[in-house]
Design an enzyme around this catalytic site. Structure first.
Site, PDB file in Angstrom:
ATOM      1  N   PHE A  47      35.954  38.032  43.147  1.00  0.00           N
ATOM      2  CA  PHE A  47      34.779  38.847  42.894  1.00  0.00           C
ATOM      3  C   PHE A  47      33.545  38.089  43.377  1.00  0.00           C
ATOM      4  O   PHE A  47      33.630  36.944  43.805  1.00  0.00           O
ATOM      5  CB  PHE A  47      34.686  39.156  41.391  1.00  0.00           C
ATOM      6  CG  PHE A  47      35.938  39.776  40.833  1.00  0.00           C
ATOM      7  CD1 PHE A  47      36.086  41.149  40.770  1.00  0.00           C
ATOM      8  CD2 PHE A  47      36.993  38.978  40.368  1.00  0.00           C
ATOM      9  CE1 PHE A  47      37.248  41.725  40.273  1.00  0.00           C
ATOM     10  CE2 PHE A  47      38.155  39.539  39.868  1.00  0.00           C
ATOM     11  CZ  PHE A  47      38.277  40.919  39.824  1.00  0.00           C
ATOM     12  N   SER A  86      42.457  45.434  40.276  1.00  0.00           N
ATOM     13  CA  SER A  86      41.808  44.455  39.407  1.00  0.00           C
ATOM     14  C   SER A  86      40.337  44.809  39.230  1.00  0.00           C
ATOM     15  O   SER A  86      39.637  45.088  40.209  1.00  0.00           O
ATOM     16  CB  SER A  86      41.924  43.046  40.004  1.00  0.00           C
ATOM     17  OG  SER A  86      43.266  42.633  40.068  1.00  0.00           O
ATOM     18  N   CYS A  93      39.203  38.999  34.880  1.00  0.00           N
ATOM     19  CA  CYS A  93      39.987  39.822  35.790  1.00  0.00           C
ATOM     20  C   CYS A  93      41.116  40.509  35.024  1.00  0.00           C
ATOM     21  O   CYS A  93      42.002  39.849  34.485  1.00  0.00           O
ATOM     22  CB  CYS A  93      40.567  38.959  36.914  1.00  0.00           C
ATOM     23  SG  CYS A  93      41.568  39.881  38.105  1.00  0.00           S
ATOM     24  N   THR A  95      43.886  44.115  34.850  1.00  0.00           N
ATOM     25  CA  THR A  95      44.608  45.075  35.681  1.00  0.00           C
ATOM     26  C   THR A  95      44.541  46.482  35.097  1.00  0.00           C
ATOM     27  O   THR A  95      44.803  46.685  33.907  1.00  0.00           O
ATOM     28  CB  THR A  95      46.085  44.650  35.815  1.00  0.00           C
ATOM     29  OG1 THR A  95      46.140  43.347  36.404  1.00  0.00           O
ATOM     30  CG2 THR A  95      46.849  45.623  36.696  1.00  0.00           C
ATOM     31  N   ALA A 109      46.336  40.240  27.085  1.00  0.00           N
ATOM     32  CA  ALA A 109      47.334  39.326  26.541  1.00  0.00           C
ATOM     33  C   ALA A 109      46.691  38.442  25.470  1.00  0.00           C
ATOM     34  O   ALA A 109      45.472  38.246  25.473  1.00  0.00           O
ATOM     35  CB  ALA A 109      47.908  38.461  27.660  1.00  0.00           C
ATOM     36  N   HIS A 147      38.838  34.259  36.416  1.00  0.00           N
ATOM     37  CA  HIS A 147      39.628  33.418  35.516  1.00  0.00           C
ATOM     38  C   HIS A 147      38.657  32.641  34.638  1.00  0.00           C
ATOM     39  O   HIS A 147      38.141  31.598  35.039  1.00  0.00           O
ATOM     40  CB  HIS A 147      40.509  32.451  36.316  1.00  0.00           C
ATOM     41  CG  HIS A 147      41.526  33.150  37.172  1.00  0.00           C
ATOM     42  ND1 HIS A 147      42.302  32.489  38.085  1.00  0.00           N
ATOM     43  CD2 HIS A 147      41.895  34.450  37.244  1.00  0.00           C
ATOM     44  CE1 HIS A 147      43.099  33.346  38.694  1.00  0.00           C
ATOM     45  NE2 HIS A 147      42.874  34.539  38.189  1.00  0.00           N
ATOM     46  N   THR A 192      22.088  31.572  38.944  1.00  0.00           N
ATOM     47  CA  THR A 192      21.681  30.245  39.394  1.00  0.00           C
ATOM     48  C   THR A 192      21.196  29.443  38.196  1.00  0.00           C
ATOM     49  O   THR A 192      20.297  29.878  37.467  1.00  0.00           O
ATOM     50  CB  THR A 192      20.555  30.327  40.447  1.00  0.00           C
ATOM     51  OG1 THR A 192      21.010  31.101  41.557  1.00  0.00           O
ATOM     52  CG2 THR A 192      20.173  28.941  40.931  1.00  0.00           C
TER      53      THR A 192
END
Length: 255
Positions: A47, A86, A93, A95, A109, A147, A192
């Site tokens: 991404f 995704s 991320c 699904t 999960a 992640h 930033t």
């Protein structure tokens, strides 16, 4: 129009958060959890950290299949969505397992809940949404994997003109990868870094007026969690230096 999952939710009078339902998730079959972790080892999508829209949580809870579902109302990210795509939800991320023209469903999960701030979500919560990068897309932010490395806590929010200063406290294990003028993804938003304080274990950034209107960070309160993903380049450099150092030890040279 495609049907959506029928969730086994608690009574509507009860407003659950993912945290309140989390103990049920931890009773999942360990073999399923191991399989899920293995599936997430590879990088399937990236991404940019440029949020496309803010969606809202419509439902959350245990589903018929025994897992945990999160249903999100959206518009932009559904324009070309397909099953298995995704979508980054607050920088995580996830699904797509089901969708129609107004909402989509993703599964969570137990490890995702342990690692991210998604456990604080409830019905009506706003979330940042971004589709995975395509080869022809512009790289408006920086490379974000979706992640999440961990969470931080908002410690202050102060206005300066029409801009907003936000200070976030992070674990020192993550703070070492955050540098002034470097990139960090906060709830999936590419930002930033302005300053880093090792003494306070904090970093700060500024949100301009446009960004404030298009991401979820300003809607949060001091004390709430945010998802953090540090720049992957710092990890690569650290790994390279550690490996090089290990090869240059007297023991390694003898071997």
């Amino acid at each position: 129009m495609m049907g959506t999952h029928s969730l086994n939710l608690l009574p509507k009078s009860f407003r659950p958060t993912l945290a309140s339902l989390r103990p049920n998730l931890l009773r999942f079959d360990s073999t399923k959890l191991t399989s899920c972790r293995r599936q997430n080892l590879g990088i399937r999508s990236v991404f940019t950290g440029i949020v496309e829209e803010m969606g809202h949580v419509k439902d959350l809870g245990l589903a018929d299949h025994g897992g945990f579902d999160l249903k999100i109302g959206a518009r932009v990210v559904l324009e070309d969505v397909k099953l298995g795509d995704s979508i980054a939800v607050n920088g995580t991320c996830l699904t797509v397992t089901d969708f129609d023209t107004e909402e989509f469903t993703v599964g969570l999960a137990p490890e995702t809940l342990r690692k991210t701030s998604l456990e604080e979500l409830e019905r009506g919560s706003l979330v940042n949404l971004e589709r995975a990068l395509q080869p022809v897309s512009r790289m408006g932010g920086h490379v974000v994997q979706g992640h999440v490395d961990g969470t931080g806590v908002i410690v202050s929010m102060e206005a300066e003109g029409d801009s907003l200063w936000v200070k976030v406290k992070a674990d020192k294990a993550l703070l070492k990868y955050i540098v002034p003028k470097g990139f960090v993804a906060v709830d999936g938003t590419s930002l930033t870094v302005v300053d880093v304080s090792d003494q306070e274990s904090c970093f700060n950034f500024m949100l301009v007026a446009y960004t404030q209107q298009n991401v979820v960070i300003p809607t949060k309160n001091v004390g709430q969690k945010v998802n953090l993903e540090v720049d992957i380049m710092g990890k690569y450099v650290e790994r390279l230096l550690l490996t090089t150092s290990a090869y240059n030890t007297p023991q390694a040279k003898k071997g």
